[in-house]
Motif scaffolding. Sequence first.
Motif, PDB file in Angstrom:
ATOM      1  N   GLN A 248      28.163  19.201  59.634  1.00 35.86           N
ATOM      2  CA  GLN A 248      29.048  20.115  58.936  1.00 35.86           C
ATOM      3  C   GLN A 248      29.831  19.399  57.846  1.00 35.86           C
ATOM      4  O   GLN A 248      30.000  18.184  57.863  1.00 35.86           O
ATOM      5  CB  GLN A 248      30.020  20.753  59.927  1.00 35.86           C
ATOM      6  CG  GLN A 248      31.036  19.784  60.517  1.00 35.86           C
ATOM      7  CD  GLN A 248      32.013  20.473  61.441  1.00 35.86           C
ATOM      8  OE1 GLN A 248      32.045  20.213  62.621  1.00 35.86           O
ATOM      9  NE2 GLN A 248      32.813  21.347  60.891  1.00 35.86           N
ATOM     10  N   MET A 249      30.299  20.191  56.888  1.00 36.33           N
ATOM     11  CA  MET A 249      31.152  19.687  55.832  1.00 36.33           C
ATOM     12  C   MET A 249      32.575  20.192  56.061  1.00 36.33           C
ATOM     13  O   MET A 249      32.787  21.236  56.675  1.00 36.33           O
ATOM     14  CB  MET A 249      30.628  20.127  54.466  1.00 36.33           C
ATOM     15  CG  MET A 249      29.287  19.517  54.114  1.00 36.33           C
ATOM     16  SD  MET A 249      28.743  19.900  52.422  1.00 36.33           S
ATOM     17  CE  MET A 249      28.023  21.515  52.673  1.00 36.33           C
ATOM     18  N   ILE A 250      33.533  19.439  55.567  1.00 32.66           N
ATOM     19  CA  ILE A 250      34.951  19.767  55.741  1.00 32.66           C
ATOM     20  C   ILE A 250      35.462  20.408  54.457  1.00 32.66           C
ATOM     21  O   ILE A 250      35.267  19.871  53.358  1.00 32.66           O
ATOM     22  CB  ILE A 250      35.773  18.501  56.065  1.00 32.66           C
ATOM     23  CG1 ILE A 250      35.189  17.781  57.289  1.00 32.66           C
ATOM     24  CG2 ILE A 250      37.233  18.866  56.297  1.00 32.66           C
ATOM     25  CD1 ILE A 250      35.168  18.615  58.534  1.00 32.66           C
ATOM     26  N   TYR A 251      36.146  21.569  54.615  1.00 39.12           N
ATOM     27  CA  TYR A 251      36.667  22.282  53.442  1.00 39.12           C
ATOM     28  C   TYR A 251      38.137  21.955  53.229  1.00 39.12           C
ATOM     29  O   TYR A 251      38.942  21.980  54.171  1.00 39.12           O
ATOM     30  CB  TYR A 251      36.502  23.790  53.628  1.00 39.12           C
ATOM     31  CG  TYR A 251      37.093  24.591  52.481  1.00 39.12           C
ATOM     32  CD1 TYR A 251      36.417  24.723  51.276  1.00 39.12           C
ATOM     33  CD2 TYR A 251      38.345  25.203  52.609  1.00 39.12           C
ATOM     34  CE1 TYR A 251      36.957  25.437  50.223  1.00 39.12           C
ATOM     35  CE2 TYR A 251      38.892  25.922  51.566  1.00 39.12           C
ATOM     36  CZ  TYR A 251      38.197  26.043  50.373  1.00 39.12           C
ATOM     37  OH  TYR A 251      38.740  26.751  49.336  1.00 39.12           O
ATOM     38  N   MET A 252      38.490  21.652  51.977  1.00 41.97           N
ATOM     39  CA  MET A 252      39.867  21.374  51.599  1.00 41.97           C
ATOM     40  C   MET A 252      40.089  21.750  50.142  1.00 41.97           C
ATOM     41  O   MET A 252      39.417  21.214  49.252  1.00 41.97           O
ATOM     42  CB  MET A 252      40.176  19.880  51.772  1.00 41.97           C
ATOM     43  CG  MET A 252      40.412  19.427  53.201  1.00 41.97           C
ATOM     44  SD  MET A 252      42.034  19.895  53.757  1.00 41.97           S
ATOM     45  CE  MET A 252      43.019  19.167  52.477  1.00 41.97           C
ATOM     46  N   ASP A 253      40.986  22.690  49.878  1.00 43.63           N
ATOM     47  CA  ASP A 253      41.445  22.999  48.516  1.00 43.63           C
ATOM     48  C   ASP A 253      40.304  23.200  47.521  1.00 43.63           C
ATOM     49  O   ASP A 253      40.249  22.574  46.459  1.00 43.63           O
ATOM     50  CB  ASP A 253      42.365  21.884  48.008  1.00 43.63           C
ATOM     51  CG  ASP A 253      43.619  21.735  48.840  1.00 43.63           C
ATOM     52  OD1 ASP A 253      44.076  22.748  49.391  1.00 43.63           O
ATOM     53  OD2 ASP A 253      44.128  20.606  48.967  1.00 43.63           O
ATOM     54  N   GLY A 254      39.368  24.072  47.879  1.00 46.89           N
ATOM     55  CA  GLY A 254      38.286  24.402  46.958  1.00 46.89           C
ATOM     56  C   GLY A 254      37.148  23.410  46.913  1.00 46.89           C
ATOM     57  O   GLY A 254      36.254  23.536  46.071  1.00 46.89           O
ATOM     58  N   PHE A 256      34.269  20.925  49.342  1.00 43.49           N
ATOM     59  CA  PHE A 256      33.642  20.536  50.596  1.00 43.49           C
ATOM     60  C   PHE A 256      33.427  19.024  50.573  1.00 43.49           C
ATOM     61  O   PHE A 256      32.984  18.457  49.565  1.00 43.49           O
ATOM     62  CB  PHE A 256      32.299  21.240  50.795  1.00 43.49           C
ATOM     63  CG  PHE A 256      32.418  22.664  51.253  1.00 43.49           C
ATOM     64  CD1 PHE A 256      32.895  22.964  52.522  1.00 43.49           C
ATOM     65  CD2 PHE A 256      32.054  23.706  50.414  1.00 43.49           C
ATOM     66  CE1 PHE A 256      32.999  24.268  52.952  1.00 43.49           C
ATOM     67  CE2 PHE A 256      32.155  25.018  50.838  1.00 43.49           C
ATOM     68  CZ  PHE A 256      32.635  25.302  52.116  1.00 43.49           C
ATOM     69  N   TYR A 257      33.721  18.377  51.703  1.00 47.35           N
ATOM     70  CA  TYR A 257      33.579  16.934  51.819  1.00 47.35           C
ATOM     71  C   TYR A 257      32.603  16.602  52.946  1.00 47.35           C
ATOM     72  O   TYR A 257      32.571  17.272  53.978  1.00 47.35           O
ATOM     73  CB  TYR A 257      34.928  16.269  52.125  1.00 47.35           C
ATOM     74  CG  TYR A 257      35.972  16.426  51.043  1.00 47.35           C
ATOM     75  CD1 TYR A 257      36.134  15.453  50.054  1.00 47.35           C
ATOM     76  CD2 TYR A 257      36.818  17.539  51.015  1.00 47.35           C
ATOM     77  CE1 TYR A 257      37.103  15.589  49.063  1.00 47.35           C
ATOM     78  CE2 TYR A 257      37.781  17.679  50.030  1.00 47.35           C
ATOM     79  CZ  TYR A 257      37.924  16.704  49.065  1.00 47.35           C
ATOM     80  OH  TYR A 257      38.883  16.842  48.088  1.00 47.35           O
ATOM     81  N   VAL A 266      32.378   8.857  50.606  1.00 42.80           N
ATOM     82  CA  VAL A 266      32.634  10.279  50.833  1.00 42.80           C
ATOM     83  C   VAL A 266      32.136  11.063  49.623  1.00 42.80           C
ATOM     84  O   VAL A 266      32.467  10.734  48.487  1.00 42.80           O
ATOM     85  CB  VAL A 266      34.141  10.549  51.068  1.00 42.80           C
ATOM     86  CG1 VAL A 266      34.403  12.035  51.191  1.00 42.80           C
ATOM     87  CG2 VAL A 266      34.622   9.810  52.310  1.00 42.80           C
ATOM     88  N   LEU A 267      31.338  12.091  49.885  1.00 44.34           N
ATOM     89  CA  LEU A 267      30.863  12.975  48.830  1.00 44.34           C
ATOM     90  C   LEU A 267      31.696  14.246  48.828  1.00 44.34           C
ATOM     91  O   LEU A 267      31.992  14.804  49.893  1.00 44.34           O
ATOM     92  CB  LEU A 267      29.394  13.323  49.030  1.00 44.34           C
ATOM     93  CG  LEU A 267      28.394  12.171  48.877  1.00 44.34           C
ATOM     94  CD1 LEU A 267      26.986  12.667  49.187  1.00 44.34           C
ATOM     95  CD2 LEU A 267      28.456  11.586  47.473  1.00 44.34           C
ATOM     96  N   ALA A 268      32.075  14.699  47.638  1.00 40.27           N
ATOM     97  CA  ALA A 268      32.881  15.907  47.496  1.00 40.27           C
ATOM     98  C   ALA A 268      32.167  16.888  46.569  1.00 40.27           C
ATOM     99  O   ALA A 268      31.645  16.492  45.519  1.00 40.27           O
ATOM    100  CB  ALA A 268      34.260  15.572  46.937  1.00 40.27           C
ATOM    101  N   TYR A 269      32.157  18.154  46.977  1.00 38.05           N
ATOM    102  CA  TYR A 269      31.530  19.205  46.177  1.00 38.05           C
ATOM    103  C   TYR A 269      32.604  20.184  45.720  1.00 38.05           C
ATOM    104  O   TYR A 269      33.244  20.855  46.533  1.00 38.05           O
ATOM    105  CB  TYR A 269      30.468  19.937  47.002  1.00 38.05           C
ATOM    106  CG  TYR A 269      29.883  21.160  46.306  1.00 38.05           C
ATOM    107  CD1 TYR A 269      29.203  21.035  45.105  1.00 38.05           C
ATOM    108  CD2 TYR A 269      30.020  22.431  46.867  1.00 38.05           C
ATOM    109  CE1 TYR A 269      28.663  22.134  44.470  1.00 38.05           C
ATOM    110  CE2 TYR A 269      29.482  23.545  46.240  1.00 38.05           C
ATOM    111  CZ  TYR A 269      28.801  23.398  45.041  1.00 38.05           C
ATOM    112  OH  TYR A 269      28.280  24.504  44.418  1.00 38.05           O
ATOM    113  N   ASP A 270      32.839  20.245  44.422  1.00 34.30           N
ATOM    114  CA  ASP A 270      33.802  21.165  43.823  1.00 34.30           C
ATOM    115  C   ASP A 270      33.103  22.505  43.612  1.00 34.30           C
ATOM    116  O   ASP A 270      32.215  22.632  42.762  1.00 34.30           O
ATOM    117  CB  ASP A 270      34.313  20.604  42.496  1.00 34.30           C
ATOM    118  CG  ASP A 270      35.462  21.411  41.919  1.00 34.30           C
ATOM    119  OD1 ASP A 270      35.463  22.654  42.075  1.00 34.30           O
ATOM    120  OD2 ASP A 270      36.359  20.807  41.313  1.00 34.30           O
TER     121      ASP A 270
END
Length: 418
Positions: A248-254, A256-257, A266-270
């Motif tokens: 799973q990915m973690i959602y934070m402020d728009g 996904f991490y 750490v990969l982040a998807y805006d």
Amino acid sequence: MDTFKTSMTMPLPFSYTFTISSTTSTHTNPWMDVRIWSKLPERLLDRVIAFLPPPAFFRARSVCKRWYGLLFCSNFLELYMQVSPRHHWFLFLKNKPLKSYIYKANNTAGGANGRTNCEGYLFDPYGISWYRVSFSLVPSGFYPASSSGGLVCFVSDEAGTKNIILFNPLVGSLSQLPPTLRPRLFPSIGLTVCPTSIDVTVAGDDMISPYAVKNLTTESFHIDAGGFYSIWGATSSLPRLCSLESGQMIYMDGKFYCMNYSPFSVLAYDMAANKWFNIQAPMRRFLRSPGLVESQGKLVLVAAVEKTKLNVPKSLRLWGLQDCGTTWVEIERMPLQLYMQFAQLEGGNGFDSVGHGEFIVIMIRGTDKGLLFDICRKRWQWIPACPYLGCDNNGEDVELHGLAYEPRLATPVISLLS
């Protein structure tokens, strides 16, 4: 609110084991006078009931016919959505081999109707209590991948385009999303649900042949109450040579991490920009079993630190991502004596972390043992064993797979999928 008008004969989703004291006493407190409480307006009484935690609510439903019907009453559910406090709970399921995460109980060839009974285990970190919840409505061939807003996301485990189900185990509501466009094996799943919208992101494990997968693309699903929807319309490329571990990915402020491996980052998807970017992990060359969790609106990295060639003691540490989005600050370190106990039980097999609100749970792989950390009180404690485990294990070790779960009696947003 028509979504909640289900059968009145639906069984209670919770199983309870509790005792009632045989000692009787007479209340002398005038505030408990039955003549006062029996004359409360129904609207005020409903407001009191809406504040009950889920186990107490389902017990209260046995009091009378009217209270039993509150689960199907539109007015009560609207009130519940307004005033009910949030409960930062956890959902655990037995982690079976071959990535079959659903616990199949009584799965015998001689079953009367061939149905498979599935169940999960809810953990209340406030009362340190376990409850059993049914997943019998979820079809076989699906595994739990993520959770948000009272809904659990189940994904088909067959290779190919993915079918996704959103399920509320408390009320038994089930909705299916359209299948993804690209064939995948076991992709990483991101889910965020708010009262007016649903967003799902599926990333990695693209099937480039019947026998090979590669982390190449991302697909996104969006629907909201404003009438806007995108059915897997937003696609983007993953960073080159990234190495995602299915999960799973973690959602934070728009955003996904998720974790990237070899080396750790750490990969982040805006979601708004439809773009991925990379964040360097702290002490990345010395981390073991790193995992991302959400805690009190912050992204937290949990990992063991092992620097064998340097004079640094082994430990388990927590880092918080700062507002700048690139810097990590250590926020907690497990006490050395507790870490020695933890490391002895863990035996180098690794561990998984899941966070919700002010709590972080660390589960040892291959076992049902775990630690609970209260980030507000800075308190560590061992989680008591789940009393519902130990049945039909066939002598095998039990491993629990955990998700952050907020129990909700009402999730009207799924009506958008109708």
